[in-house]
Design a protein around this motif. Structure first.
Motif, PDB file in Angstrom:
ATOM      1  N   LEU A  60      -1.637   0.307  -2.468  1.00 51.21           N
ATOM      2  CA  LEU A  60      -0.530   0.570  -3.379  1.00 51.21           C
ATOM      3  C   LEU A  60       0.057  -0.782  -3.752  1.00 51.21           C
ATOM      4  O   LEU A  60       0.466  -1.543  -2.867  1.00 51.21           O
ATOM      5  CB  LEU A  60       0.534   1.435  -2.692  1.00 51.21           C
ATOM      6  N   LYS A  61       0.060  -1.106  -5.045  1.00 50.68           N
ATOM      7  CA  LYS A  61       0.515  -2.422  -5.479  1.00 50.68           C
ATOM      8  C   LYS A  61       1.587  -2.276  -6.556  1.00 50.68           C
ATOM      9  O   LYS A  61       1.388  -1.572  -7.550  1.00 50.68           O
ATOM     10  CB  LYS A  61      -0.664  -3.232  -6.027  1.00 50.68           C
ATOM     11  N   LEU A  62       2.708  -2.946  -6.345  1.00 55.87           N
ATOM     12  CA  LEU A  62       3.794  -3.000  -7.319  1.00 55.87           C
ATOM     13  C   LEU A  62       3.819  -4.410  -7.885  1.00 55.87           C
ATOM     14  O   LEU A  62       3.788  -5.383  -7.129  1.00 55.87           O
ATOM     15  CB  LEU A  62       5.134  -2.688  -6.643  1.00 55.87           C
ATOM     16  N   HIS A  63       3.879  -4.538  -9.199  1.00 54.83           N
ATOM     17  CA  HIS A  63       3.831  -5.869  -9.796  1.00 54.83           C
ATOM     18  C   HIS A  63       4.628  -5.907 -11.101  1.00 54.83           C
ATOM     19  O   HIS A  63       4.966  -4.869 -11.671  1.00 54.83           O
ATOM     20  CB  HIS A  63       2.377  -6.288 -10.052  1.00 54.83           C
TER      21      HIS A  63
ATOM     22  N   PHE B  45       3.894  -6.878  -4.737  1.00 51.68           N
ATOM     23  CA  PHE B  45       3.981  -6.416  -3.366  1.00 51.68           C
ATOM     24  C   PHE B  45       2.856  -5.410  -3.187  1.00 51.68           C
ATOM     25  O   PHE B  45       2.663  -4.532  -4.030  1.00 51.68           O
ATOM     26  CB  PHE B  45       5.332  -5.743  -3.097  1.00 51.68           C
ATOM     27  N   SER B  46       2.091  -5.519  -2.104  1.00 53.50           N
ATOM     28  CA  SER B  46       1.029  -4.545  -1.876  1.00 53.50           C
ATOM     29  C   SER B  46       1.027  -4.082  -0.425  1.00 53.50           C
ATOM     30  O   SER B  46       1.322  -4.848   0.491  1.00 53.50           O
ATOM     31  CB  SER B  46      -0.337  -5.104  -2.271  1.00 53.50           C
ATOM     32  N   LEU B  47       0.679  -2.827  -0.273  1.00 58.54           N
ATOM     33  CA  LEU B  47       0.509  -2.202   1.021  1.00 58.54           C
ATOM     34  C   LEU B  47      -0.924  -1.694   1.053  1.00 58.54           C
ATOM     35  O   LEU B  47      -1.340  -0.945   0.165  1.00 58.54           O
ATOM     36  CB  LEU B  47       1.492  -1.047   1.191  1.00 58.54           C
TER      37      LEU B  47
ATOM     38  N   ASP C  42      -0.063   0.053  -9.388  1.00 62.51           N
ATOM     39  CA  ASP C  42      -1.522   0.171  -9.284  1.00 62.51           C
ATOM     40  C   ASP C  42      -1.834   0.894  -7.979  1.00 62.51           C
ATOM     41  O   ASP C  42      -1.265   0.576  -6.936  1.00 62.51           O
ATOM     42  CB  ASP C  42      -2.215  -1.189  -9.242  1.00 62.51           C
ATOM     43  N   ILE C  43      -2.767   1.815  -8.054  1.00 58.28           N
ATOM     44  CA  ILE C  43      -3.248   2.510  -6.862  1.00 58.28           C
ATOM     45  C   ILE C  43      -4.762   2.389  -6.842  1.00 58.28           C
ATOM     46  O   ILE C  43      -5.415   2.710  -7.834  1.00 58.28           O
ATOM     47  CB  ILE C  43      -2.830   3.990  -6.864  1.00 58.28           C
TER      48      ILE C  43
ATOM     49  N   PRO D 128      -1.270   3.955 -14.022  1.00 58.78           N
ATOM     50  CA  PRO D 128      -0.573   4.876 -14.919  1.00 58.78           C
ATOM     51  C   PRO D 128       0.066   4.141 -16.090  1.00 58.78           C
ATOM     52  O   PRO D 128       0.717   3.114 -15.914  1.00 58.78           O
ATOM     53  CB  PRO D 128       0.501   5.510 -14.042  1.00 58.78           C
ATOM     54  N   VAL D 129      -0.137   4.653 -17.292  1.00 59.78           N
ATOM     55  CA  VAL D 129       0.397   4.011 -18.499  1.00 59.78           C
ATOM     56  C   VAL D 129       1.917   4.050 -18.497  1.00 59.78           C
ATOM     57  O   VAL D 129       2.575   3.064 -18.849  1.00 59.78           O
ATOM     58  CB  VAL D 129      -0.179   4.693 -19.761  1.00 59.78           C
TER      59      VAL D 129
END
Length: 186
Positions: free
Chosen positions: A51-54, A66-68, A21-22, A14-15
C-alpha cells in the motif's frame, strides 16, 4: 530436471484517488528431478501486498511517499533428501521517502524499517539455517542520496576525445581505455 513456476501481479491505481497505489504479487516455483523427487533449493511461494501513498509535492518537499509492505512466504515442505524444510513467515516493512531541492542540488531522503515486527525466520535458500543462524531481525535504515548535475556524458566524451587527439596520451577512465589519438571503446 523440470522447473515450473508462475508469477502474477496486480497493480491498482484508482483514478479518483491518484495518491494511492496498491500492488499485489504472487510467485511460485516447483522443481522435480528426472529420477523422481524434489529439486533442492527451490524457493517457497511468496505473496506480497504493498500500500503506497504518494504526492507530487507537499510544502517544500518533492515526491513524498509512504509505503507499507507485507510479504508472506509459504512453508517449503517440497524438499530434497538432504534438505531441511522451512516454516512459513510474514514480514512487514515500512518506507518513507521524499526529495528536497536546494538551489540546483537534489537530495533524496529514504527512511525505513524492514522486518518491523522483528520476526525470527529462516529463508529456505539460506545456507546457514542448518547451523541455526536465523535471518536478520528488525533493520532501521536512513539513506541520503545527493544527485549532482555534471555536464552531459556526450560533452565529456567530446572533451576527452579532443584531449586524446592533442596529446596522444593513454589513460584509463571507468575501467575503459582511451588510447593514442582516440577512444577505442567505452
Amino acid at each position: 530436471a523440470v522447473i515450473t513456476g508462475a508469477e502474477a501481479s496486480l497493480d491498482f491505481h484508482p483514478v479518483a484517488v491518484n495518491w494511492l497505489d496498491i500492488m499485489l504479487t504472487y510467485a511460485m516455483t516447483k522443481g522435480t528431478l528426472d529420477r523422481g523427487g524434489n529439486l533442492p533449493y527451490i524457493p517457497a511461494a511468496k505473496t506480497t501486498a504493498e500500500l503506497k501513498l504518494h504526492a507530487e509535492t507537499f510544502n517544500w518537499i518533492q515526491q513524498p511517499y509512504f509505503s507499507l509492505v507485507a510479504s508472506n512466504y509459504s512453508a517449503q515442505k517440497d524438499v530434497d533428501t538432504f534438505e531441511q524444510p522451512t516454516d512459513g513467515y510474514t514480514l512487514i516493512d515500512l518506507n518513507l521517502g521524499f526529495n528536497v531541492k536546494w538551489d540546483k542540488q537534489l537530495t533524496e531522503v529514504r527512511v525505513g524499517v524492514t522486518n518491523l515486527l522483528n520476526t525470527e525466520y529462516d529463508n529456505h535458500l539460506s545456507l546457514v539455517k542448518s547451523i541455526f543462524v536465523h535471518e536478520m531481525g528488525r533493520n532501521v535504515f536512513i539513506n541520503l542520496r545527493f544527485l549532482m548535475r555534471i555536464f552531459p556524458i556526450t560533452q565529456f566524451l567530446t572533451i576527452l576525445k579532443t584531449y586524446c587527439f592533442k596529446s596522444g596520451s593513454n589513460f584509463l577512465f571507468g575501467g575503459k581505455i582511451f588510447c593514442n589519438n582516440g577512444i577505442y571503446f567505452f
